[in-house]
Write a protein that holds these residues in place. Structure first.
Motif, mmCIF file in Angstrom:
data_model
loop_
_atom_site.group_PDB
_atom_site.id
_atom_site.type_symbol
_atom_site.label_atom_id
_atom_site.label_comp_id
_atom_site.label_asym_id
_atom_site.label_seq_id
_atom_site.Cartn_x
_atom_site.Cartn_y
_atom_site.Cartn_z
ATOM 1 N N LEU A 44 0.963 -1.264 0.158
ATOM 2 C CA LEU A 44 0.113 0.082 0.054
ATOM 3 C C LEU A 44 0.904 1.236 -0.060
ATOM 4 C CD1 LEU A 44 -2.813 -0.534 2.644
ATOM 5 C CD2 LEU A 44 -3.143 -0.517 0.212
ATOM 6 N N ASP A 45 0.506 2.220 -0.549
ATOM 7 C CA ASP A 45 1.113 3.646 -0.668
ATOM 8 C C ASP A 45 0.833 4.416 0.709
ATOM 9 O OD1 ASP A 45 2.097 3.124 -3.038
ATOM 10 O OD2 ASP A 45 0.914 4.313 -4.300
ATOM 11 N N ASP A 46 -0.464 4.228 0.908
ATOM 12 C CA ASP A 46 -0.944 4.777 2.452
ATOM 13 C C ASP A 46 -2.180 4.516 2.509
ATOM 14 O OD1 ASP A 46 -0.697 6.250 4.486
ATOM 15 O OD2 ASP A 46 -0.738 8.380 3.782
ATOM 16 N N PHE A 47 -2.547 4.465 3.922
ATOM 17 C CA PHE A 47 -4.166 4.598 4.216
ATOM 18 C C PHE A 47 -4.366 5.531 5.504
ATOM 19 C CE2 PHE A 47 -1.911 2.078 7.470
ATOM 20 C CZ PHE A 47 -2.651 2.324 8.742
ATOM 21 N N LEU A 61 -12.456 3.829 6.173
ATOM 22 C CA LEU A 61 -11.028 3.599 6.050
ATOM 23 C C LEU A 61 -10.933 3.924 4.594
ATOM 24 C CD1 LEU A 61 -11.833 1.197 8.263
ATOM 25 C CD2 LEU A 61 -9.506 1.426 8.473
ATOM 26 N N GLU A 62 -9.739 4.631 4.209
ATOM 27 C CA GLU A 62 -9.261 4.795 2.920
ATOM 28 C C GLU A 62 -8.015 4.151 2.543
ATOM 29 O OE1 GLU A 62 -11.683 9.062 2.084
ATOM 30 O OE2 GLU A 62 -9.337 8.990 2.105
ATOM 31 N N ALA A 63 -7.708 3.643 1.370
ATOM 32 C CA ALA A 63 -6.305 3.097 1.097
ATOM 33 C C ALA A 63 -5.962 3.707 -0.220
ATOM 34 C CB ALA A 63 -6.273 1.412 1.362
ATOM 35 N N ARG A 64 -4.818 3.557 -0.692
ATOM 36 C CA ARG A 64 -4.150 4.016 -1.869
ATOM 37 C C ARG A 64 -3.166 2.884 -2.162
ATOM 38 N NH1 ARG A 64 -2.947 8.898 -1.216
ATOM 39 N NH2 ARG A 64 -0.749 8.423 -0.959
ATOM 40 N N TRP A 65 -3.154 2.171 -3.517
ATOM 41 C CA TRP A 65 -1.952 1.490 -3.775
ATOM 42 C C TRP A 65 -1.855 1.548 -5.501
ATOM 43 C CZ3 TRP A 65 -6.673 -0.403 -2.207
ATOM 44 C CH2 TRP A 65 -7.513 -1.134 -3.081
ATOM 45 N N ARG A 66 -0.941 0.923 -5.964
ATOM 46 C CA ARG A 66 -0.726 0.942 -7.349
ATOM 47 C C ARG A 66 -0.710 -0.349 -8.046
ATOM 48 N NH1 ARG A 66 4.319 4.512 -7.151
ATOM 49 N NH2 ARG A 66 4.371 3.409 -5.156
ATOM 50 N N ARG A 74 -7.906 3.619 -5.923
ATOM 51 C CA ARG A 74 -8.251 4.306 -4.776
ATOM 52 C C ARG A 74 -9.392 3.473 -3.987
ATOM 53 N NH1 ARG A 74 -6.172 8.452 -7.972
ATOM 54 N NH2 ARG A 74 -4.934 9.920 -7.053
ATOM 55 N N ALA A 75 -9.320 3.338 -2.966
ATOM 56 C CA ALA A 75 -10.645 2.571 -2.200
ATOM 57 C C ALA A 75 -10.957 2.910 -1.110
ATOM 58 C CB ALA A 75 -10.177 1.014 -2.098
ATOM 59 N N ARG A 76 -12.246 2.878 -0.638
ATOM 60 C CA ARG A 76 -13.085 3.296 0.353
ATOM 61 C C ARG A 76 -13.623 2.286 1.088
ATOM 62 N NH1 ARG A 76 -17.418 6.699 2.196
ATOM 63 N NH2 ARG A 76 -16.749 8.396 3.175
ATOM 64 N N LEU A 77 -13.769 2.018 2.258
ATOM 65 C CA LEU A 77 -14.378 0.662 2.881
ATOM 66 C C LEU A 77 -15.299 1.462 4.214
ATOM 67 C CD1 LEU A 77 -13.347 -2.925 3.527
ATOM 68 C CD2 LEU A 77 -14.489 -1.419 5.616
ATOM 69 N N THR A 78 -16.502 1.054 4.331
ATOM 70 C CA THR A 78 -17.277 1.577 5.216
ATOM 71 C C THR A 78 -18.008 0.488 6.209
ATOM 72 O OG1 THR A 78 -18.032 3.501 3.791
ATOM 73 C CG2 THR A 78 -19.263 3.067 5.608
ATOM 74 N N SER A 105 -7.312 -8.305 -5.548
ATOM 75 C CA SER A 105 -8.745 -7.952 -5.258
ATOM 76 C C SER A 105 -8.428 -6.766 -4.091
ATOM 77 C CB SER A 105 -9.242 -9.302 -4.467
ATOM 78 O OG SER A 105 -10.572 -8.802 -3.922
ATOM 79 N N PRO A 106 -9.385 -5.734 -4.165
ATOM 80 C CA PRO A 106 -9.413 -4.743 -3.098
ATOM 81 C C PRO A 106 -9.735 -5.415 -1.808
ATOM 82 C CG PRO A 106 -10.245 -3.966 -5.114
ATOM 83 C CD PRO A 106 -9.981 -5.212 -5.332
#
Length: 372
Positions: A44-47, A61-66, A74-78, A105-106
């Motif tokens: 992950l780049d960051d969360f 929670l948010e997370a970003r990867w390549r 960019r992904a967002r989990l609720t 898979s995210p």
């Protein structure tokens, strides 16, 4: 973030969506720990975790990867608590280009891959996403389960009929053979040999029929354009532990259809795009520049409006002054004696005197006309 325009009712091709349930109260701790491990490993780049408020009690929670050739995801989990226990989760991810099913898979970016953490439950049916599930014995339960799968689930549901009793090799889950981005979006149902008539009776209203010894992909709601039950049925599946090539291709083809957004899917995509807070330094700088530009344009528009208003007021004042200078002098009212009153009063008094003068003459004429 992709800004590709699409029909509001259809899942954008850049978006990956999933809806599941975690059977426990420690979901946030599990997520936080796994995201930190992923970040430490460089996956992950960051969360970032949003602070919960009274207005928004759900955890976000948010997370970003390549992935691939420097494609940012960019992904967002609720997380939302449910009355029956556990927590529902909605995961929306979006890439900078159309989604490739061979990407990771995210779900595995947020949740651990171990099987001892029960996060991978379908929210509609309660069945596991990474395992196969035998249909219940009761016919009413079969009908209820399959109807829930079609009407309420975000997952892809596949029904496989076992034409004969199979061994452990024939119970190999389909999810492990699917592309990585599909493994946490598929629920596999297994029908025993005697359950085929009940299954097809339950699916009749949805235009689906499972062939004997075969399989079928259920349509879901809303039904994807181009879906036909016959086109997504496989006539035979060999349950000997070998890879069911035709069935895997059929499920993958179904996943590639342009599907309508499920109930709640539009809100998840909108929140991902409009409430995103995990920005890079470059994105923060770009956003601040955009804000400065917006404020500058607004100030310029206000200044221009003020100048136009001032100019209009000055022209109105000049026009009023010109009118005053060129207007004709008002007529002086006729002077009158205060004792005589107004002309109307004078006319009334004159008429009264004239009437008094006429009265004696009228009386004399009336007396002459009387007989002796």
């Amino acid at each position: 973030m992709s800004s590709t325009s699409s029909d509001d009712r259809t899942t954008p091709p850049t978006v990956w969506l999933a809806h599941g349930r975690h059977l426990g109260s420690d979901a946030a701790d599990v997520l936080r720990a796994n995201l930190q491990r992923r970040k430490d490993a460089g996956t992950l780049d960051d969360f970032r975790e949003h602070a919960a408020t009274e207005d928004t009690p759900d955890r976000v929670l948010e997370a970003r990867w390549r992935v691939g050739a420097e494609v940012t995801v960019r992904a967002r989990l609720t997380l939302s608590p449910v009355s029956s226990g556990g927590q529902d989760w909605v995961l929306a991810a979006e890439a900078e280009q159309p989604w490739d099913l061979m990407w990771p898979s995210p779900a595995t970016m947020f949740w651990p891959g171990t099987s001892d953490v029960f996060w991978d439950r379908d929210a509609a049916t309660g069945l596991r996403l990474r395992e196969l599930s035998l249909l219940p014995e009761d016919e009413k339960d079969i009908r209820r389960l399959l109807r829930q799968a079609v009407r309420s689930s975000w997952a892809v549901h596949v029904v496989v009929h076992e034409a004969m009793t199979t061994d452990q090799r024939g119970r190999r889950p389909l999810a492990g053979m699917l592309p990585p981005s599909l493994r946490h979006r598929v629920v596999e149902h297994r029908a025993l040999p005697h359950q085929l008539p009940v299954v097809n009776w339950a699916l009749k209203d949805f235009g689906v029929e499972v062939p004997r010894g075969g399989a079928a992909v259920l349509p879901g709601r809303p039904v994807a354009p181009g879906y036909n039950g016959r086109d997504f049925a496989v006539r035979s599946v060999f349950l000997d532990g070998s890879e069911p090539t035709e069935l895997l291709a059929t499920v993958t083809r179904f996943a590639g259809l342009p599907k309508p957004l499920p109930e709640g899917g539009r809100e998840a995509v909108t929140a991902l795009r409009e409430q995103w807070q995990l920005l890079t330094m470059e994105e923060e700088l770009a956003r601040e520049r955009a804000l400065v530009q917006m404020y500058s344009e607004a100030l310029e528009a206000m200044t221009k409006s003020r100048d136009l208003y001032r100019e209009a007021a000055e022209r109105a004042g000049e026009a009023l002054e010109i009118y005053r200078q060129n207007a004709p002098a008002p007529l002086e009212p006729a002077s009158r004696d205060p004792q005589t009153g107004s002309p109307l009063q004078q006319l009334g008094r004159t008429f009264g005197r004239w009437k008094e003068t006429l009265r004696p003459a009228a009386r004399d004429e009336a007396a002459d006309r009387q007989p002796d």
